[in-house]
Design an enzyme around this catalytic site. Structure first.
Site, mmCIF file in Angstrom:
data_model
loop_
_atom_site.group_PDB
_atom_site.id
_atom_site.type_symbol
_atom_site.label_atom_id
_atom_site.label_comp_id
_atom_site.label_asym_id
_atom_site.label_seq_id
_atom_site.Cartn_x
_atom_site.Cartn_y
_atom_site.Cartn_z
ATOM 1 C CG ASP A 1 40.524 35.633 34.182
ATOM 2 O OD1 ASP A 1 39.329 35.972 34.312
ATOM 3 O OD2 ASP A 1 40.978 34.573 34.669
ATOM 4 C CG ASP A 2 35.582 37.649 31.415
ATOM 5 O OD1 ASP A 2 35.461 37.583 30.179
ATOM 6 O OD2 ASP A 2 34.612 37.607 32.201
ATOM 7 C CE LYS B 1 39.501 31.689 35.863
ATOM 8 N NZ LYS B 1 40.029 32.861 36.603
ATOM 9 C CG ASP C 1 34.570 31.518 35.066
ATOM 10 O OD1 ASP C 1 34.066 30.836 35.980
ATOM 11 O OD2 ASP C 1 34.922 32.709 35.234
ATOM 12 C CB SER D 1 35.503 27.679 37.052
ATOM 13 O OG SER D 1 36.650 28.420 36.707
ATOM 14 N NE ARG E 1 38.979 29.957 41.995
ATOM 15 C CZ ARG E 1 38.328 31.048 41.595
ATOM 16 N NH1 ARG E 1 38.629 31.623 40.458
ATOM 17 N NH2 ARG E 1 37.385 31.575 42.350
ATOM 18 C CG ASP F 1 35.941 35.063 41.805
ATOM 19 O OD1 ASP F 1 35.957 33.831 41.615
ATOM 20 O OD2 ASP F 1 35.477 35.889 40.994
HETATM 21 C C1 GLA Z 1 34.736 34.519 37.676
HETATM 22 C C2 GLA Z 1 36.008 33.772 38.020
HETATM 23 C C3 GLA Z 1 37.156 34.775 38.205
HETATM 24 C C4 GLA Z 1 37.324 35.583 36.942
HETATM 25 C C5 GLA Z 1 36.018 36.278 36.575
HETATM 26 C C6 GLA Z 1 36.091 36.952 35.230
HETATM 27 O O1 GLA Z 1 34.275 35.294 38.739
HETATM 28 O O2 GLA Z 1 35.861 33.000 39.176
HETATM 29 O O3 GLA Z 1 38.350 34.084 38.514
HETATM 30 O O4 GLA Z 1 37.739 34.747 35.888
HETATM 31 O O5 GLA Z 1 34.936 35.352 36.542
HETATM 32 O O6 GLA Z 1 34.916 37.606 34.887
#
Ligand code: GLA
Length: 434
Positions: free
Chosen positions: A79-80, A156, A158, A190, A215, A219
């Site tokens: 992820d991030d 993914k 975002d 997202s 999404r 979260d």
């Molecule tokens: C957003 C996304 C999360 C995650 C964070 C990472 O909040 O919705 O799922 O990926 O960013 O910073």
């Protein structure tokens, strides 16, 4: 067990208008770093848990060696906070060199060598939510090509630090750019979560054409209240969300937090059951190196997984919201089967809920019932009243087989009822284990 055979026969093909990359005909399954490991970049002081290649290698080893991969959990998703703060001299994203010394391509090879897949994360705006370089409109094609060059399997995208008009242009363009690389890359958007998740702002027909999953909502956190607020939102809006889902295109209520700290075992079963009913992607965000055997058993429950992975890909619905606090959920499955979940919102004691299959809209017949978590089986006539005892914040989950329609026969062997029925409609013997 014969039921397994029944579950996996006949893959019906259903016409859909999903993104034409042939991917994710059933909800994707795997592991995703974010909820459990967040943006921990302190590899000096916290080497076991920081966002770096070792974490993903560890999780890949667990998926491959502890029985997860065979059940379908094949994605390992970054992820991030994976990237360097600067793009390289050619304007490409690059991994943080200290935390990913081998680079992302090598990590993808590591996954592929073990029958796993690698996912990665980016953001439509100027920065990711964690403050790392974003993609922005001018970098869409570059980043798609970089991921394809690295042999990435899922992306993914975002939406932090972007706006509605950038998203409207960027999400479909990234879909095209990924397709144009020629590499099949599952695409998680997202976008709807940044637009309130509902029409008219969100166009689910379009999403189904450009993304494999999306999404819709906020979260997930490691708490029961978070799981409750997500499930409430998804079922309050089920009439909008159910038609959006199907093979290749899924609503994503976010990660499974089973195996973390916030849910009791009852609540963990509830998350697994409702995510299966919703045809949700099953991305665990937990520590597979230290997970308890109870949590593992829930996540590895074969019947819950096969309900989630049903080939028809029809998202289930809440069919009853009783004043008592019991809610009933139903999902139609292939081969005339279905799944039922009885969920208790009560906080006092196990509640004895009395109903019958005909009260739950089942047609006349004898049904084979398989209790997903106790593994008990029985045969129920539609009109027979039964009682399920549902624990506070917990569920009872059933797989309901097709009704035995014709030639319903009972076999006695050695004076004992064996309980087989012969269905001459499709010439199969359907066992139902008494
Ligand atoms: C957003 C996304 C999360 C995650 C964070 C990472 O909040 O919705 O799922 O990926 O960013 O910073």
């Amino acid at each position: 067990m014969h039921l397994t055979v029944l579950l996996f026969v006949s893959a019906l093909s259903v016409a859909t208008f999903a993104l034409d990359n042939g991917l994710m005909r059933t909800p994707p399954m795997g592991w995703l770093a974010w909820e459990r490991f967040r943006c921990d970049i302190d590899c000096e002081n916290d080497p076991k848990n920081c966002i770096g290649e070792n974490l993903f290698i560890d999780m890949a080893d667990r998926l491959a060696e502890d029985g997860w991969r065979e059940l379908g959990y094949v994605y390992v998703n970054i992820d991030d906070c994976w990237s360097s703060m600067q793009r390289d001299k050619d304007g490409r994203l690059q991994a943080d060199p200290k935390r990913f010394p081998g680079g992302i391509h090598k990590l993808a090879r590591y996954m592929h060598d073990r029958g796993l897949k690698l996912g990665i994360y980016g953001d439509m705006g100027t920065h990711t939510c964690g403050g790392y370089p974003g993609t922005t409109l001018d970098k869409i094609e570059t980043d798609a090509q970089t991921f394809a060059d690295w042999e990435i399997d899922m992306f993914k995208f975002d939406g932090c630090y972007s706006n509605a008009s950038v998203q409207e242009e960027g999400y479909p363009r990234m879909s095209k750019a990924l397709n144009a690389t020629g590499r099949p890359i599952g695409y998680s958007c997202s976008w709807p979560a940044y637009q309130g998740g509902l029409p008219p702002k969100v166009n689910y027909t379009q999403l189904g054409e450009i993304c494999n999953l999306w999404r819709n909502y906020g979260d997930i956190q490691d708490s029961w209240s978070s799981v409750l607020s997500i499930t409430d939102w998804f079922f309050e809006n089920q009439d909008v969300l159910i038609p959006a889902a199907g093979p290749g295109r899924w609503n994503d209520p976010d990660m499974l937090v089973v195996g973390d700290f916030g849910l009791s075992m009852e609540q963990s079963r509830t998350q697994m059951a409702l995510w299966a009913i919703m045809a949700a992607p099953l991305f665990m965000s937990n520590d597979l190196r230290t997970i308890s055997s109870e949590a593992r058993n829930i996540l590895q429950n074969k019947m819950a997984i096969s309900i989630n992975q049903d080939v028809l890909g029809i998202q289930g619905r809440r069919i009853l919201k009783e004043k008592s606090g019991i809610q009933v959920f139903w999902r139609p499955l292939a081969n005339d089967a279905s799944a039922l979940v009885f969920f208790s919102r009560r906080t006092d004691m196990p509640y004895r809920y009395q109903t019958s299959l005909s009260k739950l809209n089942y047609t006349t017949g004898n049904y084979k019932i398989y209790d997903v978590f106790t593994e008990k089986t029985m045969v129920l006539k539609d009109s027979t009243d039964f009682v399920v005892s549902v624990n506070p914040t917990g569920v009872v989950m059933w797989y309901v087989g097709a009704p035995a329609k014709r030639n319903f026969r009972q076999f006695y062997r050695g004076g004992r009822l064996q309980g087989s029925a012969y269905d001459d409609e499709d010439n199969t013997i359907k066992e139902f284990f008494l």
